[in-house]
Design a protein around this motif. Structure first.
Motif, PDB file in Angstrom:
ATOM      1  N   LEU A  65       3.189  11.467   5.005  1.00  0.00           N
ATOM      2  CA  LEU A  65       1.994  10.693   4.666  1.00  0.00           C
ATOM      3  C   LEU A  65       1.363  10.163   5.941  1.00  0.00           C
ATOM      4  O   LEU A  65       2.050   9.577   6.771  1.00  0.00           O
ATOM      5  N   VAL A  66       0.067  10.378   6.093  1.00  0.00           N
ATOM      6  CA  VAL A  66      -0.677   9.833   7.227  1.00  0.00           C
ATOM      7  C   VAL A  66      -1.731   8.900   6.649  1.00  0.00           C
ATOM      8  O   VAL A  66      -2.580   9.316   5.855  1.00  0.00           O
ATOM      9  N   ILE A  67      -1.667   7.635   7.045  1.00  0.00           N
ATOM     10  CA  ILE A  67      -2.523   6.584   6.509  1.00  0.00           C
ATOM     11  C   ILE A  67      -3.451   6.077   7.604  1.00  0.00           C
ATOM     12  O   ILE A  67      -2.991   5.760   8.703  1.00  0.00           O
ATOM     13  N   GLN A  96      -3.311   4.273  12.782  1.00  0.00           N
ATOM     14  CA  GLN A  96      -2.620   5.060  11.764  1.00  0.00           C
ATOM     15  C   GLN A  96      -1.214   4.545  11.509  1.00  0.00           C
ATOM     16  O   GLN A  96      -0.582   3.978  12.393  1.00  0.00           O
ATOM     17  N   THR A  97      -0.757   4.800  10.291  1.00  0.00           N
ATOM     18  CA  THR A  97       0.635   4.620   9.931  1.00  0.00           C
ATOM     19  C   THR A  97       1.103   5.971   9.415  1.00  0.00           C
ATOM     20  O   THR A  97       0.401   6.612   8.636  1.00  0.00           O
ATOM     21  N   VAL A  98       2.269   6.416   9.871  1.00  0.00           N
ATOM     22  CA  VAL A  98       2.814   7.700   9.456  1.00  0.00           C
ATOM     23  C   VAL A  98       4.141   7.440   8.753  1.00  0.00           C
ATOM     24  O   VAL A  98       4.997   6.721   9.276  1.00  0.00           O
ATOM     25  N   GLY A 133      -9.242  -2.838  13.986  1.00  0.00           N
ATOM     26  CA  GLY A 133      -9.009  -4.211  14.439  1.00  0.00           C
ATOM     27  C   GLY A 133      -7.907  -4.947  13.716  1.00  0.00           C
ATOM     28  O   GLY A 133      -7.239  -5.771  14.302  1.00  0.00           O
ATOM     29  N   GLY A 134      -7.678  -4.638  12.451  1.00  0.00           N
ATOM     30  CA  GLY A 134      -6.669  -5.369  11.703  1.00  0.00           C
ATOM     31  C   GLY A 134      -5.370  -4.623  11.533  1.00  0.00           C
ATOM     32  O   GLY A 134      -4.325  -5.202  11.290  1.00  0.00           O
ATOM     33  N   GLY A 135      -5.440  -3.306  11.641  1.00  0.00           N
ATOM     34  CA  GLY A 135      -4.243  -2.503  11.512  1.00  0.00           C
ATOM     35  C   GLY A 135      -3.656  -2.450  10.121  1.00  0.00           C
ATOM     36  O   GLY A 135      -2.532  -2.023   9.927  1.00  0.00           O
ATOM     37  N   ARG A 136      -4.411  -2.873   9.116  1.00  0.00           N
ATOM     38  CA  ARG A 136      -3.912  -2.795   7.737  1.00  0.00           C
ATOM     39  C   ARG A 136      -4.281  -1.443   7.142  1.00  0.00           C
ATOM     40  O   ARG A 136      -5.304  -0.869   7.479  1.00  0.00           O
ATOM     41  N   PRO A 137      -3.451  -0.919   6.231  1.00  0.00           N
ATOM     42  CA  PRO A 137      -3.744   0.389   5.659  1.00  0.00           C
ATOM     43  C   PRO A 137      -5.063   0.383   4.886  1.00  0.00           C
ATOM     44  O   PRO A 137      -5.351  -0.539   4.136  1.00  0.00           O
ATOM     45  N   LYS A 138      -5.848   1.420   5.120  1.00  0.00           N
ATOM     46  CA  LYS A 138      -7.164   1.531   4.489  1.00  0.00           C
ATOM     47  C   LYS A 138      -7.205   2.669   3.480  1.00  0.00           C
ATOM     48  O   LYS A 138      -7.694   2.509   2.372  1.00  0.00           O
ATOM     49  N   GLU A 139      -6.725   3.854   3.906  1.00  0.00           N
ATOM     50  CA  GLU A 139      -6.763   5.003   3.006  1.00  0.00           C
ATOM     51  C   GLU A 139      -5.699   6.027   3.393  1.00  0.00           C
ATOM     52  O   GLU A 139      -5.303   6.121   4.551  1.00  0.00           O
ATOM     53  N   LEU A 140      -5.283   6.786   2.398  1.00  0.00           N
ATOM     54  CA  LEU A 140      -4.358   7.880   2.625  1.00  0.00           C
ATOM     55  C   LEU A 140      -5.170   9.079   3.100  1.00  0.00           C
ATOM     56  O   LEU A 140      -6.040   9.571   2.394  1.00  0.00           O
ATOM     57  N   MET A 141      -4.910   9.525   4.326  1.00  0.00           N
ATOM     58  CA  MET A 141      -5.647  10.662   4.892  1.00  0.00           C
ATOM     59  C   MET A 141      -4.990  11.992   4.530  1.00  0.00           C
ATOM     60  O   MET A 141      -5.679  12.954   4.216  1.00  0.00           O
ATOM     61  N   HIS A 142      -3.663  12.058   4.616  1.00  0.00           N
ATOM     62  CA  HIS A 142      -2.928  13.295   4.345  1.00  0.00           C
ATOM     63  C   HIS A 142      -1.648  12.965   3.595  1.00  0.00           C
ATOM     64  O   HIS A 142      -0.961  12.011   3.930  1.00  0.00           O
ATOM     65  N   ALA A 143      -1.340  13.775   2.606  1.00  0.00           N
ATOM     66  CA  ALA A 143      -0.064  13.727   1.907  1.00  0.00           C
ATOM     67  C   ALA A 143       0.393  15.170   1.784  1.00  0.00           C
ATOM     68  O   ALA A 143      -0.168  15.937   1.005  1.00  0.00           O
ATOM     69  N   CYS A 144       1.369  15.551   2.570  1.00  0.00           N
ATOM     70  CA  CYS A 144       1.770  16.955   2.674  1.00  0.00           C
ATOM     71  C   CYS A 144       3.207  17.161   2.246  1.00  0.00           C
ATOM     72  O   CYS A 144       4.095  16.449   2.690  1.00  0.00           O
ATOM     73  N   THR A 145       3.399  18.174   1.436  1.00  0.00           N
ATOM     74  CA  THR A 145       4.747  18.597   1.090  1.00  0.00           C
ATOM     75  C   THR A 145       5.278  19.465   2.222  1.00  0.00           C
ATOM     76  O   THR A 145       4.497  19.934   3.071  1.00  0.00           O
ATOM     77  N   PRO A 146       6.565  19.728   2.256  1.00  0.00           N
ATOM     78  CA  PRO A 146       7.100  20.602   3.306  1.00  0.00           C
ATOM     79  C   PRO A 146       6.415  21.971   3.359  1.00  0.00           C
ATOM     80  O   PRO A 146       6.212  22.526   4.430  1.00  0.00           O
ATOM     81  N   PHE A 187       0.833  -1.200   0.000  1.00  0.00           N
ATOM     82  CA  PHE A 187       0.000   0.000   0.000  1.00  0.00           C
ATOM     83  C   PHE A 187       0.872   1.255   0.000  1.00  0.00           C
ATOM     84  O   PHE A 187       0.633   2.196  -0.765  1.00  0.00           O
ATOM     85  N   ILE A 188       1.883   1.272   0.845  1.00  0.00           N
ATOM     86  CA  ILE A 188       2.757   2.447   0.941  1.00  0.00           C
ATOM     87  C   ILE A 188       3.519   2.650  -0.366  1.00  0.00           C
ATOM     88  O   ILE A 188       3.638   3.774  -0.858  1.00  0.00           O
ATOM     89  N   ARG A 189       3.999   1.579  -0.961  1.00  0.00           N
ATOM     90  CA  ARG A 189       4.729   1.701  -2.233  1.00  0.00           C
ATOM     91  C   ARG A 189       3.839   2.308  -3.322  1.00  0.00           C
ATOM     92  O   ARG A 189       4.310   3.070  -4.164  1.00  0.00           O
ATOM     93  N   GLU A 190       2.559   1.962  -3.314  1.00  0.00           N
ATOM     94  CA  GLU A 190       1.633   2.495  -4.323  1.00  0.00           C
ATOM     95  C   GLU A 190       1.451   4.004  -4.210  1.00  0.00           C
ATOM     96  O   GLU A 190       1.173   4.661  -5.215  1.00  0.00           O
ATOM     97  N   ILE A 191       1.581   4.565  -3.020  1.00  0.00           N
ATOM     98  CA  ILE A 191       1.336   5.998  -2.860  1.00  0.00           C
ATOM     99  C   ILE A 191       2.620   6.836  -2.894  1.00  0.00           C
ATOM    100  O   ILE A 191       2.549   8.059  -2.870  1.00  0.00           O
ATOM    101  N   LEU A 192       3.774   6.176  -2.976  1.00  0.00           N
ATOM    102  CA  LEU A 192       5.022   6.921  -3.107  1.00  0.00           C
ATOM    103  C   LEU A 192       5.150   7.477  -4.521  1.00  0.00           C
ATOM    104  O   LEU A 192       4.719   6.851  -5.493  1.00  0.00           O
ATOM    105  N   LEU A 193       5.724   8.657  -4.625  1.00  0.00           N
ATOM    106  CA  LEU A 193       5.992   9.267  -5.918  1.00  0.00           C
ATOM    107  C   LEU A 193       7.229   8.623  -6.533  1.00  0.00           C
ATOM    108  O   LEU A 193       8.062   8.065  -5.809  1.00  0.00           O
ATOM    109  N   PRO A 194       7.387   8.709  -7.860  1.00  0.00           N
ATOM    110  CA  PRO A 194       8.603   8.166  -8.470  1.00  0.00           C
ATOM    111  C   PRO A 194       9.853   8.812  -7.858  1.00  0.00           C
ATOM    112  O   PRO A 194       9.937  10.034  -7.749  1.00  0.00           O
ATOM    113  N   GLY A 195      10.777   7.987  -7.414  1.00  0.00           N
ATOM    114  CA  GLY A 195      12.017   8.458  -6.825  1.00  0.00           C
ATOM    115  C   GLY A 195      11.928   8.869  -5.362  1.00  0.00           C
ATOM    116  O   GLY A 195      12.943   9.211  -4.758  1.00  0.00           O
TER     117      GLY A 195
END
Length: 140
Positions: free
Chosen positions: A68-70, A58-60, A75-88, A35-43
């Motif tokens: 990224l805040v996911i 949450q996963t940060v 109950g399962g602790g698996r990533p469900k959705e991307l809540m925040h993706a913030c640049t500096p 899940f995390i790899r899918e939301i990473l930008l190239p590079g």
């Protein structure tokens, strides 16, 4: 993959895990890798990965480009959705505090939103606070 198959933790995720990550956290992050790899930008490179083990909600992820805040499943602790993706430039910083229950809270401030991440260890909370503030500082 079988029901009890072990998911390996890739090297880049292993390096990015915060100090003190226990086996339960390592397993949760290993399962979250696709899940995390899918939301990473190239590079985009991982700097730190935190699983909010206090509630598992949450996963940060702090990368070299974003925070990224996911939201994890209940109950399962698996990533469900991307809540925040913030640049500096979108970050307003992170603040650290304790609670009366003995947990530690990091308040992440974004341009138009807030997120609270709860930790059971002081080290994890302080490490996330510093990483977010360091990322924000790159906005210059």
């Amino acid at each position: 993959m079988g029901l009890f198959s072990k998911v390996p933790l890739d090297d880049d995720f292993d390096r990015a895990l915060h100090d003190g990550a226990n086996n339960s956290v390592r397993k949760s992050i290993a399962k979250a890798q696709p899940f995390i790899r899918e939301i990473l930008l190239p590079g985009e490179q991982l700097d730190l990965v935190f699983y909010e083990s206090y509630t598992g909600s949450q996963t940060v992820v702090v990368t070299d480009q974003r925070l990224l805040v996911i939201r994890n499943t209940f109950g399962g602790g698996r990533p469900k959705e991307l809540m925040h993706a913030c640049t500096p430039a979108d970050l307003r910083g992170a603040r650290f505090g304790g609670t009366d229950t003995g947990s530690f809270v990091v308040l992440l401030q974004f341009h138009r939103a807030l997120a609270t991440v709860k930790f059971s260890t002081h080290l994890a909370a302080m490490t996330l606070t510093q990483a977010v503030n360091d990322l924000q500082a790159t906005a210059g």
